[in-house]
Design an enzyme around this catalytic site. Structure first.
Site, PDB file in Angstrom:
ATOM      1  N   ASP A   1       9.935 -12.634 -10.979  1.00 29.00           N
ATOM      2  CA  ASP A   1      10.498 -12.543  -9.632  1.00 29.00           C
ATOM      3  C   ASP A   1      10.638 -11.069  -9.281  1.00 29.00           C
ATOM      4  OD1 ASP A   1      10.741 -15.293  -9.196  1.00 29.00           O
ATOM      5  OD2 ASP A   1      12.682 -15.360 -10.208  1.00 29.00           O
TER       6      ASP A   1
ATOM      7  N   TYR B   1      -1.378  -7.321   1.306  1.00 30.83           N
ATOM      8  CA  TYR B   1      -1.053  -6.907  -0.061  1.00 30.83           C
ATOM      9  C   TYR B   1      -1.064  -8.112  -1.006  1.00 30.83           C
ATOM     10  CZ  TYR B   1       1.672  -5.137  -3.985  1.00 30.83           C
ATOM     11  OH  TYR B   1       2.097  -4.784  -5.235  1.00 30.83           O
TER      12      TYR B   1
ATOM     13  N   ASP C   1       9.589  -6.143  -3.515  1.00 33.48           N
ATOM     14  CA  ASP C   1       8.914  -4.881  -3.199  1.00 33.48           C
ATOM     15  C   ASP C   1       9.462  -4.339  -1.889  1.00 33.48           C
ATOM     16  OD1 ASP C   1       7.262  -4.943  -5.404  1.00 33.48           O
ATOM     17  OD2 ASP C   1       5.391  -5.066  -4.268  1.00 33.48           O
TER      18      ASP C   1
ATOM     19  N   ASP D   1       6.310   1.039  -9.950  1.00 34.48           N
ATOM     20  CA  ASP D   1       6.304  -0.385 -10.314  1.00 34.48           C
ATOM     21  C   ASP D   1       6.386  -0.538 -11.823  1.00 34.48           C
ATOM     22  OD1 ASP D   1       5.882  -3.095 -10.634  1.00 34.48           O
ATOM     23  OD2 ASP D   1       4.087  -3.167  -9.396  1.00 34.48           O
TER      24      ASP D   1
END
Length: 117
Positions: A91, A13, A94, A37
């Protein structure tokens, strides 16, 4: 599914986003996956919507850098990283959840304006 597989997907990823590799994005996600996201925004549902989301940032020069070792538990992995876009960094943490085939079925990105530098 073992931790080694989850960590390898995290590394793919990081590479995929940092190199605008939509084929690698397609390889990582299940066809019915969702991407939120950041968390709190409407999710992108299904592989076509997900590829559209990542296609939107293609060419922006986004570079991701892991900040610590990914943390695995159950069918999930969480990982902190920095997203650099030109002079701005964000920052992010995930969280990926996996299906039984080892594909990501859910990605949630935790970040907000307070995480921008």
């Amino acid at each position: 599914m073992d931790s080694a597989h989850k960590v390898s997907v995290v590394k793919k990823y990081i590479e995929a986003v940092s190199t605008d590799n939509l084929d690698l994005i397609r390889e990582i996600y299940a066809d019915n996956a969702t991407v939120e996201d950041p968390v709190g925004t409407p999710p992108h549902e299904g592989i076509d919507a997900i590829l559209g989301f990542y296609g939107h940032i293609k060419g922006m020069g986004v570079k991701l850098t892991l900040k610590d070792t990914p943390k695995c538990a159950g069918n999930a992995v969480a990982f902190p990283f920095t997203a650099a876009i030109g002079p701005t960094t964000i920052d992010v943490i995930d969280v990926f959840e996996f299906d039984t085939k080892g594909k990501v079925v859910s990605m949630k990105a935790y970040w907000g304006d307070e995480n921008r530098k």
